[in-house]
Design an enzyme around this catalytic site. Structure first.
Site, PDB file in Angstrom:
ATOM      1  N   HIS A   1      -8.172   0.244  -0.742  1.00 40.30           N
ATOM      2  CA  HIS A   1      -8.026  -0.831  -1.734  1.00 40.30           C
ATOM      3  C   HIS A   1      -9.353  -1.451  -2.148  1.00 40.30           C
ATOM      4  O   HIS A   1      -9.512  -2.672  -2.167  1.00 40.30           O
ATOM      5  CB  HIS A   1      -7.038  -1.882  -1.227  1.00 40.30           C
ATOM      6  CG  HIS A   1      -5.720  -1.262  -0.869  1.00 40.30           C
ATOM      7  ND1 HIS A   1      -4.916  -0.642  -1.797  1.00 40.30           N
ATOM      8  CD2 HIS A   1      -5.113  -1.107   0.324  1.00 40.30           C
ATOM      9  CE1 HIS A   1      -3.866  -0.144  -1.183  1.00 40.30           C
ATOM     10  NE2 HIS A   1      -3.955  -0.404   0.102  1.00 40.30           N
TER      11      HIS A   1
ATOM     12  N   SER B   1       0.832  -1.200   0.000  1.00 39.84           N
ATOM     13  CA  SER B   1       0.000   0.000   0.000  1.00 39.84           C
ATOM     14  C   SER B   1       0.870   1.254   0.000  1.00 39.84           C
ATOM     15  O   SER B   1       1.687   1.437  -0.900  1.00 39.84           O
ATOM     16  CB  SER B   1      -0.971  -0.039   1.192  1.00 39.84           C
ATOM     17  OG  SER B   1      -1.919   1.008   1.100  1.00 39.84           O
TER      18      SER B   1
END
Length: 316
Positions: free
Chosen positions: A196, A86
Site C-alpha cells: 500500500h 487489502s
C-alpha cells in the site's frame, strides 16, 4: 438490522487457520474447489513454514473468507455489505457476486507473486498505535529529511491506529521516533512486503494488465472499496480497486464509517481475524448504539449463526 461481512488482510494469519475453519459442507466444498483450481492441496498453505510466503498467506486468506461467507449464506445469512482489508477485498468481491471464486484465486496468486518478487526481502509493515495520521506523516517527513529511511502510510485502520510501510531499518528507526513522540505501541506485522505504497506501483500496473481479461459483474448488495472507503457499483470499478489497492493507502476506517452510516449494524469478520471486529466495537458498538461486531474465528458456526440471526431479527 443489516449484515456486513468483513474480510481481514495479511497479518491476520496464524498457523493452522485453514484447519480451524468450521466443519461445514460449504467450507469443505470450497477447500476442495480451491485445491482443484490451483492444483495444490490448499490445506498445506497454513503451516508455520508455508506462511513465510506472501503467496500462501494471500491465497489462504481468500479461501478462508469465501468458505465462511458461503457457509453463512447456506444458513440464510447473505450480507448487504461486503468489505475487505487489502487482500481481503478479493473475498469481499466474491461474497457480493462481482468476481468468480476461480478468477479471484488466480488474481490473488498473481498479485502475491508480483508483490513478493518486487521486494523479496528486507521490507514490511509496522502498526503504530496512539498517533494520528497527520502526526505519522509529519514524523515520516522528519525521518526522510534526517536520512532515517522513507516510510509510507499504508493503512488508516482507525483514527489512531496507523500502519506504515518501508524497509526494515527505516521501520525500526520510525518505531523509535514514534514511541518518543507519544505512540502507545509500534509493532512489526507478519507481512514481508511494503504494501500500500508507491514501492508497489510497478506491481500494480502489471496486475492491472493481468486483470483486463478477468470478467467482473456489478455487485449484489454493496461492495465498499479500500482506496476511497466508498461503495462501488460497477464491475469495472471493482476490478480497478482490486488491481491497484496494493499501491494505495487502505482507508479502512472510512470504509467502516460508510457502512455504519449507510445502515450496517451487524458486522461479522471472517477468519482468521479479530482486528476488524475490535475496531468496529471500539468506535461504533457502545451502549447507545445498535452495532454488533463478531469475529467468526472466536465462536462456532452454529453459535455465530444464532447470534447474527437474533440480532437481525430484532426488527422486522
Amino acid at each position: 438490522m443489516t449484515l456486513a461481512l468483513l474480510f481481514p488482510g495479511q497479518g491476520a494469519q496464524d498457523a493452522d487457520f485453514l484447519h480451524r475453519l468450521p466443519p461445514h459442507d460449504a467450507v469443505r466444498a470450497t477447500l476442495d474447489e480451491a485445491s482443484a483450481i490451483l492444483g495444490i492441496d490448499v490445506l498445506t498453505l497454513d503451516t508455520a513454514d508455508a506462511l513465510r510466503s506472501t503467496i500462501a498467506v494471500q491465497i489462504g486468506l481468500t479461501v478462508a473468507g469465501v468458505a465462511v461467507a458461503r457457509a453463512l449464506a447456506h444458513e440464510g445469512l447473505v450480507p448487504r455489505f461486503s468489505a475487505g482489508l487489502s487482500v481481503g477485498a478479493y473475498a469481499a468481491a466474491v461474497s457480493c457476486g462481482s468476481l468468480a471464486f476461480a478468477d479471484a484465486l488466480r488474481m490473488v496468486r498473481k498479485r502475491a507473486e508480483l508483490m513478493e518478487n518486487a521486494w523479496p526481502s528486507g521490507y514490511g509493515l509496522s502498526a503504530i498505535a496512539g498517533l494520528s495520521e497527520t502526526q505519522i506523516e509529519t514524523l515520516a517527513e522528519i525521518s526522510a529529511r534526517e536520512n532515517d529511511g522513507a516510510v509510507y502510510v499504508a493503512n488508516v485502520n482507525a483514527p489512531r491506529q496507523i500502519v506504515v510501510a518501508g524497509a526494515d531499518a527505516a521501520l525500526d528507526n520510525f518505531a523509535r521516533r514514534a514511541l518518543a513522540a507519544g505512540a502507545r505501541k509500534a509493532q512489526r506485522l507478519a507481512v514481508s512486503v511494503p504494501s500500500h505504497c508507491e514501492l508497489l506501483a510497478n506491481a500494480a500496473e502489471a496486475l492491472t494488465e493481468f486483470a483486463r481479461g478477468i470478467p467482473f459483474q456489478a455487485p449484489r448488495g454493496v461492495y465498499v472499496d479500500n482506496r476511497g472507503g466508498r461503495p462501488l457499483h460497477t464491475g469495472d470499478a471493482i476490478r480497478a480497486d482490486l488491481a491497484t489497492n496494493m499501491r494505495y493507502t487502505v482507508r479502512w476506517f472510512d470504509a467502516l464509517t460508510v457502512m455504519v452510516e449507510s445502515g450496517a449494524n451487524v458486522f461479522v469478520e471472517a477468519p482468521p481475524g479479530q482486528v476488524l471486529t475490535d475496531i468496529a466495537r471500539e468506535h461504533y458498538a457502545d451502549a447507545a448504539s445498535d452495532v454488533t461486531a463478531v469475529a467468526a474465528s472466536g465462536v462456532s458456526l452454529e453459535r455465530l449463526t444464532a447470534i447474527v440471526k437474533r440480532r437481525l431479527g430484532k426488527e422486522g
